[in-house]
Enzyme design. Structure first.
Site, PDB file in Angstrom:
ATOM      1  N   ASP A 319      26.350   6.255  -6.810  1.00 59.51           N
ATOM      2  CA  ASP A 319      25.829   6.778  -5.548  1.00 59.51           C
ATOM      3  C   ASP A 319      24.961   5.712  -4.920  1.00 59.51           C
ATOM      4  O   ASP A 319      24.203   5.032  -5.604  1.00 59.51           O
ATOM      5  CB  ASP A 319      25.000   8.040  -5.816  1.00 59.51           C
ATOM      6  CG  ASP A 319      25.896   9.246  -5.916  1.00 59.51           C
ATOM      7  OD1 ASP A 319      26.941   9.262  -5.222  1.00 59.51           O
ATOM      8  OD2 ASP A 319      25.570  10.157  -6.692  1.00 59.51           O
ATOM      9  N   PHE A 390      10.320  16.006  14.649  1.00 60.38           N
ATOM     10  CA  PHE A 390      11.738  15.732  14.446  1.00 60.38           C
ATOM     11  C   PHE A 390      12.423  16.970  13.908  1.00 60.38           C
ATOM     12  O   PHE A 390      11.915  17.637  13.022  1.00 60.38           O
ATOM     13  CB  PHE A 390      11.900  14.589  13.434  1.00 60.38           C
ATOM     14  CG  PHE A 390      13.339  14.278  13.121  1.00 60.38           C
ATOM     15  CD1 PHE A 390      14.053  13.392  13.931  1.00 60.38           C
ATOM     16  CD2 PHE A 390      13.977  14.877  12.041  1.00 60.38           C
ATOM     17  CE1 PHE A 390      15.371  13.123  13.647  1.00 60.38           C
ATOM     18  CE2 PHE A 390      15.294  14.598  11.767  1.00 60.38           C
ATOM     19  CZ  PHE A 390      16.010  13.716  12.571  1.00 60.38           C
ATOM     20  N   THR A 391      13.521  17.352  14.511  1.00 59.63           N
ATOM     21  CA  THR A 391      14.330  18.415  13.911  1.00 59.63           C
ATOM     22  C   THR A 391      15.770  17.943  13.835  1.00 59.63           C
ATOM     23  O   THR A 391      16.181  17.027  14.551  1.00 59.63           O
ATOM     24  CB  THR A 391      14.295  19.723  14.746  1.00 59.63           C
ATOM     25  OG1 THR A 391      14.981  19.466  15.976  1.00 59.63           O
ATOM     26  CG2 THR A 391      12.898  20.188  15.006  1.00 59.63           C
ATOM     27  N   ALA A 392      16.503  18.626  12.992  1.00 60.20           N
ATOM     28  CA  ALA A 392      17.907  18.247  12.818  1.00 60.20           C
ATOM     29  C   ALA A 392      18.688  18.528  14.084  1.00 60.20           C
ATOM     30  O   ALA A 392      19.709  17.898  14.360  1.00 60.20           O
ATOM     31  CB  ALA A 392      18.512  19.003  11.642  1.00 60.20           C
ATOM     32  N   THR A 394      17.435  18.515  17.462  1.00 58.70           N
ATOM     33  CA  THR A 394      17.130  17.575  18.559  1.00 58.70           C
ATOM     34  C   THR A 394      17.407  16.136  18.148  1.00 58.70           C
ATOM     35  O   THR A 394      17.716  15.290  18.979  1.00 58.70           O
ATOM     36  CB  THR A 394      15.662  17.679  18.991  1.00 58.70           C
ATOM     37  OG1 THR A 394      14.850  17.344  17.842  1.00 58.70           O
ATOM     38  CG2 THR A 394      15.320  19.065  19.454  1.00 58.70           C
ATOM     39  N   ARG A 395      17.308  15.849  16.868  1.00 58.72           N
ATOM     40  CA  ARG A 395      17.523  14.511  16.303  1.00 58.72           C
ATOM     41  C   ARG A 395      16.624  13.468  16.955  1.00 58.72           C
ATOM     42  O   ARG A 395      16.969  12.316  17.091  1.00 58.72           O
ATOM     43  CB  ARG A 395      19.000  14.111  16.420  1.00 58.72           C
ATOM     44  CG  ARG A 395      19.871  14.955  15.488  1.00 58.72           C
ATOM     45  CD  ARG A 395      21.299  14.967  15.914  1.00 58.72           C
ATOM     46  NE  ARG A 395      21.927  13.679  15.745  1.00 58.72           N
ATOM     47  CZ  ARG A 395      22.884  13.235  16.542  1.00 58.72           C
ATOM     48  NH1 ARG A 395      23.283  13.956  17.575  1.00 58.72           N
ATOM     49  NH2 ARG A 395      23.433  12.069  16.330  1.00 58.72           N
TER      50      ARG A 395
END
Lengths: 696, 553, 283
Positions: A319, A390-392, A394-395
């Site tokens: 990974d 920051f939100t997933a 609005t990025r």
């Protein structure tokens, strides 16, 4: 744990006291019922019994000396095994301490309010729910289904810092015997009684019900065949010896040869010296010690077969995150558009990132400080600021401060925000963004009031020393494949930087599984690490699947090894241990067979120089007398076992290099050495034993 | 030119000849065994046989076909010998006695050609050509078929089949052995070997004595006797007999025929597995051992280090003037390094260490270069064992040509290399343990022991040559050597085919930097070491009481 | 066919294969080779018979008279182990080993089970010594060899702590050496068991022997048609004398019948005895 940078597998040293402590066990193993698993040593024991009878019937100092050393040969072989097992036992004792008899608070249903009854831990069945609170010991292996807690896992990992275990996600697995330090969790038990992790670990390190691995079986067959050949060669020699004595009637009987042929004691001595006792004695110790070396590195192998397979691995799936790169991307540059000063961009980027708690956001603030001397400001410092976290969705993140609106985020999101505000991003921005993407970086655009200021270049940071490590792998013939969720461009850039051979970008669990299948289709053995439940199919499919201890029960069940340290880099060490295990076996086999040459030169003239004086020319070591020659060979044969116990336990030195180089080195060391060493050893022993009565 | 220098040139010219034919002939055999087309003659043969030539066989079916063919061959050869008085061209000879006929039938079917009889006084012409010489062809073809099947095992991936035994048998016989034997026979006639059907005719010698000279189809049998590494002579004196080996250059040609197939087959192997360098490695192992052995045998015979040769001034006893000492030694080495067993001189009278070499050559298991086919499969088994030990030493599950050498493969390979030593040593021990059997020895002391050891070494390794002083046409020796020959031939063949089956079923592991390279000098050296050390360790006690004791006295 | 079980079909195929291949390889092949050989190489294919029908140029002969003694006008062949000498129905070698040095002396008056007088058993060494002595006498040169006694047996001692026995010299012969390493050497009594003694062949003082190696050893086939050039040269003066020919003439004939090494390096130069003798008879 050894440091990965040395690239060498070390091993514990042999404590002489351990030899003494293991002696009772070694004597117990003289029981033929135990010894039949080791045909080579069983033959030695039968020979020892036979010569004992002969010595009783026709006592002589020489006969008794041989008898004693034959018995010692068997004891030494048992000692090797007992010492190997003894080390495991010490570890098992520590583990057992963790497995104190605990009681469990069993719940009728998986809610904290459910009715509970108290049962002894061993009575728990898979599917039972238990509740564990701070200060209590988790009664069995399972998954957290409700709650979050910090857990002390030092009992199994030796790591004193507590770890977090919570329901859902990839950190849900808990191990019986570990202790909850805070909070309260509900655990669904997944183990069957007596098959808990700790139980298995104890069984493993003690070497109990150790299954022989395929290579070990194959080697055993070869050794058995050699033993049969030498048995035939020795037994069929007798009529030839009788004849030779018969046609030379003038030669008086000797302790080695009379009219009935070679005497029983000498015949058994020859047989024991010829059959591969050295490797036969050390074979199981090597296997146990191999497992032990893994355990010392906090890796639990579910089977010896997996350890052996690790040596054969030709493709390593790694990974990206956490293994090849440090956990997260970091800001590496601020690239302003035309007409904007770098300093201005840096300031805006810092402002926009203050409310971004993600590691990427933090790295921007840190970089602005390091590269541009911008003091880090706490969000609270700017009283009038209106923070946009920051939100997933609005990025992007940013701040509205004194009429300034600053944003930073994913290129598409920020550009849209700019356009919505009536701005017109120039083509230049697009070029910058594409350029960074192409180089494998992640571009974040910084904008203020409808104007793009520039781009932040986020980069994956490859761990130090990885390139060297992968070069080493390549020399060993192992192909490394980086697995990442990144897009192919980013993936390629990191792959190039890290020096892996190949990469799988935008990888889904299905892709991973397909890749493993494809590699195996081509006859390659694949090793990988994983922790999540979605890794389970790939872990199960791979030949060596190392599950992280922090991972889910499903992952741990699917893999055939568990790394208690949850360190994905350890896969490389596991491969090396696997190789070292095989090399040790091969080297000692070669050594053992090569030894026979010198023994022949000692024993054949001792037996037959009386009838054919010319054969004394074969006595190249100029050993004192027939008796001293035979006794010296037998003593050497026994002593060499003890001398090699440390090597068997430690494993031969292994440096990653090409097969050809490895072979040359080991051939010189153990092949040529195996031919020469006994000549010296037997001669030295002869110099001593010649002073014994009836020998010199 | 000194005899030594001429002898070295003789060896060098043979080496050169081997080098020159290795590639084209190996490639030819590769094409024969991989061609998908059957020529007209073959199609006729398959129809007569009632076999479907395009049906592939699993290893079990392949082995059963081979065994059925061999068992019936034994019966037919036995029958012809027992009935020869009722058949044409018997020269009036009575039926061969039962135990000799049994021993001879096995001997020729197993490619051994051990002879418990004297050709010129026992066998009629029809027996020689229709029973014995036929087996010279087909026993060699069987060996080649097994080798090709094993090579297919290495070359194929995930296959359940190894080819078709009947096709391999017929093609080996018709496309490879027959044309070369045909040309070889005519060249040998040109050298003086006879080829007629006349019986015994008496002539009056110059001084008025009489001599009975026996004719026969000798050249046609001689060519295939050498080419098929069979070795059964038309006459008792075998290739020392002037009618079997008339001149110094027929001697060269016969050695060439002995060596040509075994030394070219590794090329075929390399082509079939798609890596010619693997073939070069195998042929290098064979060549180095063979050359060392030839040179040592020459050195020992030229040295003449024993009482009688020292008294004589040369190891001339049992050697023909036209060949000389060195070329006789070269023939002796070639015939024992291959499973031929034809003799151009009397091995029994060799110097102790020269005789030791001939024995040691056979004890190697007939692998350097060995018999037709059997040499290659024997050498590949040794390579498998070497790969196993060496493979462990590089830290991987051993693999050869991409095929894993696991427990099953090692079980088969170890059993293979157990068989012959067990037969040799057990047979020798039984004979030496019995005063009655020891009475068959011509020579006394250590040399007598060598005679018996040589007999069982030769029979078990399917060589067929002898320290001929030993009287072996007794029921006990006929039965004992017969058992050694039959087990020494067919047990290894079954094991090899089983191994081939197991390898063919595997899918190959791709080669990488971690793979043990099996084409480098390093590996060649290791196979040589393993071969010699294993043999030395197994046979040293017996050799010490025979030739070594004699040589160091 | 298809109704039959597989194993029967297989055996049937095997039987047919044996038959078909026997016809092809056991009959057609040798017949065709014979046909061509008889046409192309008639003489050789039929045994290279010499003019006058006195045998084959490839098969050696005895040139001895009815009494078994060499006919002095002929070159002599090598010793032969084939039957009673050069018997093509019993080709073969002596098969005696290189350390076969101890004779079994015939016991005077003793008989074997068939009533024949006991002939003992000559070791290879003694055979070599005896031949060397005889040839030396025939050709008028020294027959002395290393490891041979002057009386033409192997010079071999059986050494005991108190004495040594010259084991091939039956009493009352005088041992070839009187004292060996301080112990007295005695002659051997036929029938006595000396097995317990240590066998010591004694080289003696003989230099390079005058009689060549091939003259004292039997060949592998027992039918060797050749002798070495050295042995022919040794015999040349005698033959020339017997026939009243010039030695040079005889030597020229030897040269004529010497086959050199094929291509200069194969084998050894060899003189064909029968053809040489025939040539002598013709000249």
């Amino acid at each position: 744990m050894s440091s990965p940078a040395t690239g060498r597998v070390g091993g514990g040293l042999l404590d002489p006291g351990q030899l003494v402590r293991s002696l009772p066990d070694a004597l117990k193993k003289l029981n033929p019922a135990t010894l039949w698993r080791n045909p080579v040593m069983l033959i030695v024991e039968v020979g020892a019994v036979f010569t004992t009878v002969l010595a009783v019937l026709d006592p002589s100092f020489f006969a008794w000396a041989i008898v004693v050393w034959l018995w010692l040969t068997v004891v030494f072989a048992n000692l090797a095994e007992a010492v190997a097992e003894g080390r495991g036992k010490a570890q098992a004792a520590t583990l057992r301490a963790a497995k104190r008899d605990t009681t469990a608070r069993r719940l009728k249903s998986p809610t904290a309010t459910a009715e509970e009854d108290v049962v002894p831990a061993p009575e728990l069945r898979p599917g039972d729910y238990v509740i564990v609170e701070a200060g209590e010991v988790i009664p069995g292996d399972g998954d957290v289904v409700e709650g979050i807690a910090s857990v002390d896992e030092s009992a199994i990992t030796g790591e004193s810092a507590p770890v977090i275990r919570e329901s859902g996600g990839d950190r849900s697995a808990v191990t019986g015997g570990t202790k909850v330090l805070s909070d309260r969790i509900i655990v669904r038990i997944t183990q069957k009684p007596g098959e808990s992790f700790i139980d298995r670990m104890i069984a493993l390190v003690e070497g109990a019900n150790r299954q022989k691995t395929p290579n070990e079986i194959a080697l055993n067959i070869l050794l058995a065949a050699l033993t049969i050949i030498f048995l035939i060669a020795t037994v069929t020699m007798q009529p030839l010896a009788i004849y030779s004595k018969l046609v030379n009637p003038g030669v008086p009987d000797s302790p080695a040869l009379n009219a009935d042929g070679v005497t029983g004691v000498v015949l058994v001595s020859l047989l024991v010296c010829l059959i591969p006792t050295t490797i036969g004695a050390l074979l199981s110790a090597i296997g146990i010690a191999g497992m032990d070396r893994l355990v010392q590195r906090n890796v639990l192998a579910m089977s010896g077969r997996a350890v052996e397979a690790a040596g054969d691995v030709s493709t390593l799936l790694l990974d990206k995150t956490g293994t090849i790169t440090l956990g997260n991307r970091e800001a590496a540059a601020f690239v302003p558009v035309d007409g904007v000063a770098e300093q201005q961009l840096a300031e805006a980027a810092q402002l926009a990132s203050l409310a971004d708690a993600t590691p990427e956001g933090r790295s921007i603030v840190v970089y602005a400080k390091q590269a541009y001397g911008l003091r880090e400001r706490q969000p609270g410092e700017l009283a009038h600021a209106e923070w946009v976290p920051f939100t997933a969705q609005t990025r992007m993140s940013g701040v509205n401060l004194d009429g300034r609106q600053v944003r930073k985020g994913a290129a598409t999101a920020v550009m849209k925000w700019v356009r919505d505000a009536g701005g017109h991003p120039t083509d230049e921005v697009g070029h910058l963004v594409d350029g960074i993407s192409a180089s494998g970086g992640t571009p974040l655009v910084v904008a203020e009031q409808g104007r793009v200021l520039g781009v932040i270049h986020l980069k994956d940071v490859v761990k130090a020393g990885m390139r060297e490590r992968f070069d080493e792998m390549r020399r060993m013939g192992i192909r490394t494949v980086m697995i990442t969720g990144d897009n192919p461009l980013t993936a390629k850039a990191i792959a190039d930087e890290a020096g892996v051979d190949d990469f799988l970008a935008e990888a889904t669990p299905e892709d991973k599984l397909a890749l493993i299948r494809k590699e195996q289709e081509g006859g390659r053995l694949v090793a990988m690490t994983g922790d999540g439940t979605n890794d389970a199919p790939a872990l199960a499919q791979s030949d060596v699947g190392v599950a992280m201890n922090t991972g889910t029960s499903a992952a741990k069940e699917a893999g055939n090894m568990v790394d208690l340290d949850s360190n994905p880099t350890k896969l490389i060490e596991i491969v090396e241990i696997g190789k070292q295990l095989l090399i040790t076996r091969g080297a000692l086999t070669t050594f053992s067979i090569a030894n026979d040459i010198a023994k022949y030169f000692a024993i054949i003239p001792a037996m037959f120089a009386a009838v054919y004086p010319g054969l004394d020319a074969l006595n190249v070591m100029r050993l004192t007398s027939p008796q001293s020659a035979i006794l010296s060979a037998v003593i050497f044969n026994a002593v060499v076992i003890v001398a090699l116990i440390p090597l068997a336990l430690r494993g031969v030195r292994y440096r990653p290099s090409s097969a050809s180089k490895l072979l040359s080195r080991n051939l010189y060391l153990y092949g040529l050495g195996g031919i020469i060493v006994p000549f010296i050893g037997i001669k030295l022993i002869d110099l001593l034993v010649q002073f014994l009565p009836g020998i010199g | 030119m000194s005899a030594t220098a001429a002898g070295m040139l003789f060896i060098a010219s043979l080496v050169l000849a081997m080098v020159l034919v290795h590639r084209p002939f190996g490639d030819y055999m590769y094409r024969v065994h991989t061609s998908v087309r059957h020529n007209v003659a073959e199609r006729v043969v398959y129809r007569l046989l009632g076999v479907r030539a395009d049906v592939e066989q699993s290893w079990g079916v392949y082995a059963r076909s081979l065994l059925a063919f061999s068992v019936l061959s034994i019966l037919v050869v036995y029958g012809i010998q027992r009935l020869q008085d009722k058949l044409p061209l018997s020269l009036g000879r009575p039926p061969v006695t039962d135990h000799v006929a049994w021993n001879t039938a096995i001997s020729f079917v197993t490619n051994t050609n051990w002879q418990a009889y004297s050709g010129e006084s026992t066998m009629g012409h029809l027996t020689q050509m229709a029973a014995l010489a036929v087996q010279n062809f087909v026993s060699a073809a069987v060996g080649m078929a097994v080798a090709i099947a094993l090579v297919r095992g290495f070359a194929r991936r995930r296959s359940g089949t190894l080819g078709n035994f009947w096709v391999d048998l017929v093609r080996s016989s018709v496309r490879i052995l027959l044309p070369i034997a045909f040309v070889g026979a005519l060249v040998l006639v040109a050298g003086g070997l006879i080829q007629n059907f006349s019986g015994v005719h008496e002539i009056t010698t110059l001084t008025g004595g009489t001599q009975s000279i026996t004719g026969g189809p000798v050249a046609s049998q001689e060519a295939i006797k050498e080419l098929g590494t069979n070795g059964g002579g038309f006459y008792n004196a075998n290739s020392a007999h002037p009618f079997e080996n008339a001149t110094a250059w027929t001697n060269w040609l016969e050695i060439f025929l002995i060596l040509v197939i075994p030394f070219a087959l590794p090329r075929t192997f390399g082509r079939m597995v798609g890596q010619v360098r693997q073939g070069y490695a195998i042929v290098a192992v064979m060549g180095i051992i063979a050359l060392a052995s030839v040179l040592l045998t020459n050195a020992f015979e030229l040295g003449g280090d024993a009482t009688v040769p020292r008294a004589v001034g040369a190891a001339a006893e049992g050697k023909e003037v036209r060949f000389g000492v060195p070329d006789s030694a070269t023939f002796a080495a070639a015939t024992t390094l291959t499973s031929t067993g034809a003799t151009g001189s009397a091995h029994d009278s060799y110097t102790p260490f020269g005789g030791l070499m001939t024995m040691f050559n056979m004890m190697l298991g007939e692998v350097a270069p060995g018999g037709v086919g059997s040499g290659l499969y024997g050498m590949l088994i040794l390579a498998v064992i070497t790969v196993f030990v060496a493979g462990l030493m590089v830290g991987r599950t051993p693999e050869y040509l991409g095929k894993k050498i696991g427990p099953r493969e090692i079980k088969l390979a170890s059993s293979y290399f157990l068989v012959t030593p067990a037969l040799v040593l057990t047979g020798t021990a039984f004979a030496m343990g019995s005063a009655e059997q020891r009475a068959s020895m011509l020579n006394g002391g250590a040399h007598g022991l060598s005679e018996v050891l040589y007999a069982f070494t030769s029979a078990s390794n399917n060589n067929g040559s002898a320290f001929a002083g030993l009287t072996v046409n007794t029921p006990w020796y006929d039965v004992a050597t017969g058992l050694c020959m039959v087990f020494g031939r067919f047990l290894p063949i079954i094991l090899v085919l089983a191994l081939a089956g197991s390898l063919a079923a595997q899918s190959p592991v791709p080669e990488g930097a971690g793979t043990l390279p099996t084409y480098r000098p390093q590996f060649v050296g290791m196979v040589i070491g393993v071969t010699i050390i294993l043999v030395a360790l197994t046979f040293l006690p017996a050799l010490a009481l025979g030739p070594i004791a004699e040589g160091l006295s | 066919m298809d109704a039959m079980p597989g194993w029967v079909r297989q055996h049937l195929a095997a039987l047919r294969a044996v038959v078909v291949l026997t016809v092809l390889l056991g009959l057609i092949y040798p017949l065709v080779v014979t046909g061509i050989a008889q046409v192309l190489f008639h003489g050789r294919a039929n045994g290279s018979m010499v003019e006058g029908g006195h045998g084959s140029a490839l098969i050696g002969q005895l040139f001895t008279g009815a009494d078994g003694r060499p006919v002095r006008k002929y070159f002599q062949s090598r010793p032969s182990a084939a039957g009673h000498g050069y018997d093509p129905t019993a080709s073969g070698a002596s098969n005696l080993g290189p350390e076969d040095v101890v004779d079994v002396l015939p016991v005077p008056g003793a008989r074997d089970e068939k009533g024949n007088p006991d002939k003992g058993r000559q070791s290879l060494l003694t055979r070599v010594c005896a031949r060397s002595k005889a040839i030396g006498e025939l050709e008028g040169v020294s027959g002395a060899r290393p490891y041979c006694t002057p009386d033409g047996v192997g010079a071999v001692l059986k050494v005991f702590p108190d004495r040594a026995v010259s084991v091939n010299q039956g009493c009352p012969a005088v041992p070839f050496v009187a004292v060996y390493q301080g112990v007295r050497v005695v002659c051997a009594r036929p029938g006595a068991d000396y097995a317990a003694g240590r066998t010591v062949p004694v080289r003696g003082g003989a230099g390079a022997p005058a009689v060549p190696a091939d003259a004292v050893t039997a060949s592998g086939s027992g039918l060797d048609p050749h002798i070495s050039v050295a042995y022919a040269d040794l015999q040349a003066p005698r033959v020339a004398r017997e026939r009243g020919l010039a030695l040079d003439r005889v030597r020229a004939l030897i040269d004529e019948h010497t086959t050199g090494r094929a291509l200069g390096f194969m084998g050894e130069p060899a003189v064909n005895v029968l053809e040489l003798n025939l040539a002598l008879d013709r000249s």
